[in-house]
Design an enzyme around this catalytic site. Sequence first.
Site, PDB file in Angstrom:
ATOM      1  CG  HIS A 443      -0.218   0.009   2.528  1.00 54.29           C
ATOM      2  ND1 HIS A 443       0.237   1.149   3.144  1.00 54.29           N
ATOM      3  CD2 HIS A 443       0.135  -1.024   3.338  1.00 54.29           C
ATOM      4  CE1 HIS A 443       0.839   0.835   4.268  1.00 54.29           C
ATOM      5  NE2 HIS A 443       0.791  -0.470   4.424  1.00 54.29           N
ATOM      6  CB  SER A 445       1.614   5.697   3.483  1.00 64.16           C
ATOM      7  OG  SER A 445       2.824   5.005   3.742  1.00 64.16           O
ATOM      8  CG  HIS A 585      13.320  -3.577  31.771  1.00 67.91           C
ATOM      9  ND1 HIS A 585      12.052  -3.490  31.261  1.00 67.91           N
ATOM     10  CD2 HIS A 585      13.889  -2.349  31.603  1.00 67.91           C
ATOM     11  CE1 HIS A 585      11.845  -2.262  30.815  1.00 67.91           C
ATOM     12  NE2 HIS A 585      12.941  -1.566  31.011  1.00 67.91           N
ATOM     13  CB  SER A 587      16.387  -0.100  28.524  1.00 64.20           C
ATOM     14  OG  SER A 587      17.231  -0.396  29.621  1.00 64.20           O
TER      15      SER A 587
END
Length: 902
Positions: A443, A445, A585, A587
């Site tokens: 598509h 854009s 975690h 990061s």
Amino acid sequence: MAELLGLGDERGEGAVGAAGLAECCLADNRLNLDVYPDGCRRFLRLLQGRRPEVVRVEFLRLSSNDPLLSTTLGILPQLECLRSLVLKGGHARDEFGSCQLGSLTSLPPDIGSLRCLTHLDLSFNSLPALPSCILHLPSLRVLLVSHNSLVALPEDFGFLSKLTFFSAMKNQLKELPQSIGELVELQDLDLSENALECLPEGVGNLRKCTELDLSGNCLTSVPDCLGKLKALRRLHLHSNLLLTVPASLASLPNLSRLDLQNNCLRAVPPEIQNSPFVHLRGNPLGAPAPPAVSPHPHWAQVPPDVQRTSSLCPTYSCISSGSFTVTSEGCRVVLASGIHFYFPPEAVPGPLQIYFQTLAPDPQWVKLRHHDVLLSGVLELQPHGVRFQQEVHIWMPCASPQSLHQREVVVRTFSGQSWSDLRTRVKQKRKSKKHVAHCSVLHFSWFLVVSRLVQNECQVPAEGTLLFSSVDPSIKVTFPPGVTKETRSVKLQVLPVSAEELEDITAEQGCRASPLLCLSQDSLLDFLRPVRIQLPLPPGVTGLNLDRSRLHLLHSDLEGQSWDDITSQVVLEFSHLYAVFEVTHFSWYWLWYTTKTYIGGIARKVYERLRMYQVNFIALQRKKDPEQVLLQCVPNHKVEPVLKKLQDRYRGPEPSDMVEMFEGEQFFAAFERGISIDAERPDCVAGRLAFVFYSHLKNMKEIYITSPVDRKGQAVKGQVSFYRGEVPKSIPEGASRRRRGADSLWLATLPIKLPQLKPCWADSRAARNGSSFPPLNLGNAENGYLTQANLLSIARRLGPDWQSLGLSLGLTYQQIERIGYNNRDDLDKQILEMLFSWAQQNLEDPTCVGRLVTALKESGRQDIAEEVEAILELGRHKYRESIRRVGLQQGSSTEDSAIATM
């Protein structure tokens, strides 16, 4: 109404304000208010304070983006003398940089009572249908409704029998009414970039038509009746779906251009194919056999099955019109900007119009991530909501990235909500050494090309896996079994930091750091089991000489705003070359080796500096015209090649010292100490020119500077200073503290010198400013004449189409080319030299003004021609009035009367 609109009291403030407005806006019989954001409010105030003059206005321009437009429209029928009405949109831009259409969707019925109206421009609006009141304008000769949403024209459109010019380009017209053939006076018809599939036979009745533009539609054929248009000079049929054309087109006696480029013509009548004025490029003439080697410049990046299929598709080359048509058989498209497309067969079920435009990257919506470098402008492709049945391939030229080892080039697309990166391949052209980014999409854009840190990615299943960096293979992330219940996507990026760079920023010897590691995932949940990370020890540090008290493991969020020392919260294991720890975690993680105890602030400072660019500001004056100044902001490593490239045409001071700049940051340039610029420029804020810095785009402006007072031929020494805009929150404190001068936003200052005036410079400055011209009157008082002020007004309205006007005025191709070459860097000078050199040569010719009007019409500028004719009529009227007052006969001589300027 005056009180509601804040228009003031006619006897007090309103009357004074209207008088001041009249001096600025009301020039004889014309009001040009479309350049003002509050143009309708100004009009209403003028009407309140100077009503007798306003109702006699003949030329009125308003912006249809104005919030008071609907109120103003109800008053316009009172202007019974109105001859030209412009209600255009497009004066404002949306958040993506596109022209914002006006709010006009209809016109009040009383507009049809404007009996004198000959020119109506409703371009760049939101009209779903042509207002019925237009058909009741008996004198209408010029009608422009381009860039609207028209799907059809009314059946009784032929009522506009006096129409000579009609433009409905860039609408959604699928068919034309049969009554269009009743426009017997029509000379110029522009229906380009619509969705027309066929033409009515009535088109053959447009016997006075000299130019017909049907390009960018869905026509598969054109009727034989076009061969009846004996006055036709130019016929544009490019970018359609034509399979054949009638041979009768070759016999049109006045035809000088027939554009059939970028169609599906496999055979053309010989009399057309052999004509010198026919252009056939981009057609599959003769349907040649597929070539053994594809000619596509980037074909090595396309799968072999796509190459075989595409070799049978038509190729449309160097399209610059803003749109093209794709059919179910597929095609290859090459834009004038160098962007390539490949639409495979069956990608679309039927004919589909594709629209494209290139936009400037606006920092308000082009949100670059940390350490991203912009390599291209923004390409918008429409329609946005259509999903292709097969992937469409796109090749976008881009600037050369600095290092492909640590960085990679990707095409980034905007969904209307957020930006995402596409799988991209990059190839360097052999001859030009330029880079091209290739991607495929389902598509359309918005698209742009960026350089980012190399990103390694993997899927983490419940069984666990291993991920390592391709930049530094010693950086590994191990996911043990049971780390997650559902498969997750994990990304890894690495930013190497050299010891020299770190020492330069921190001013501390012996400070070392490992490569900066960024880990991210597509889940908001922490991992169920610890993930094992291996980082190399900082340079010069091994397991043998390691002092653990100096080693710090830092952690930050993905924005890098704060850095926390988590050394005491994890278990660090060491080998001879590596440090290993476990986390749940993801990061940023950074391993530091330093004697400092609290290093969170130092790490934040270093990280912010790593995001910034070292730039220089350059101010150069053109050698041939020192009042023309080039301002530029370039990364430090580009300063020398830029200066070397410009040294033949420019001279000036050395570039400024290095300063720090973020990608997408705004800055300003201001002239000081006796030097000024035109403050009415749209990019001029509080007397300062606005720039936006992008490391791989042209941060450049070329402007004219003057001395605000008469320097009486003496040289003037001034300066240009560069300032930051509003300080972004991400600017590091250290950079802010290092700024010098009383103004904390000040960046650099460079000297500028205006030399002693020479006659040629004084003349060129007068030409630019519209003052101090020697007397120049074209024509005569009896038949009407134009002053130099009129010519300057005409010049201001012209653009790149000046060459067409010059040819229509009788200038030779050699003269046009010489004017363009002598002023190749200044469009305004090209226009002025063309127009005034022609005027000087025709001062003694009483018919030259009429020739100018004719040339304006032939070059497609009926709008200017109408205004010039009105000026001439006004001059003739004043001439006759002066004769009547003194009792002279028609043939007597008289002094030249003043003529209103445009």
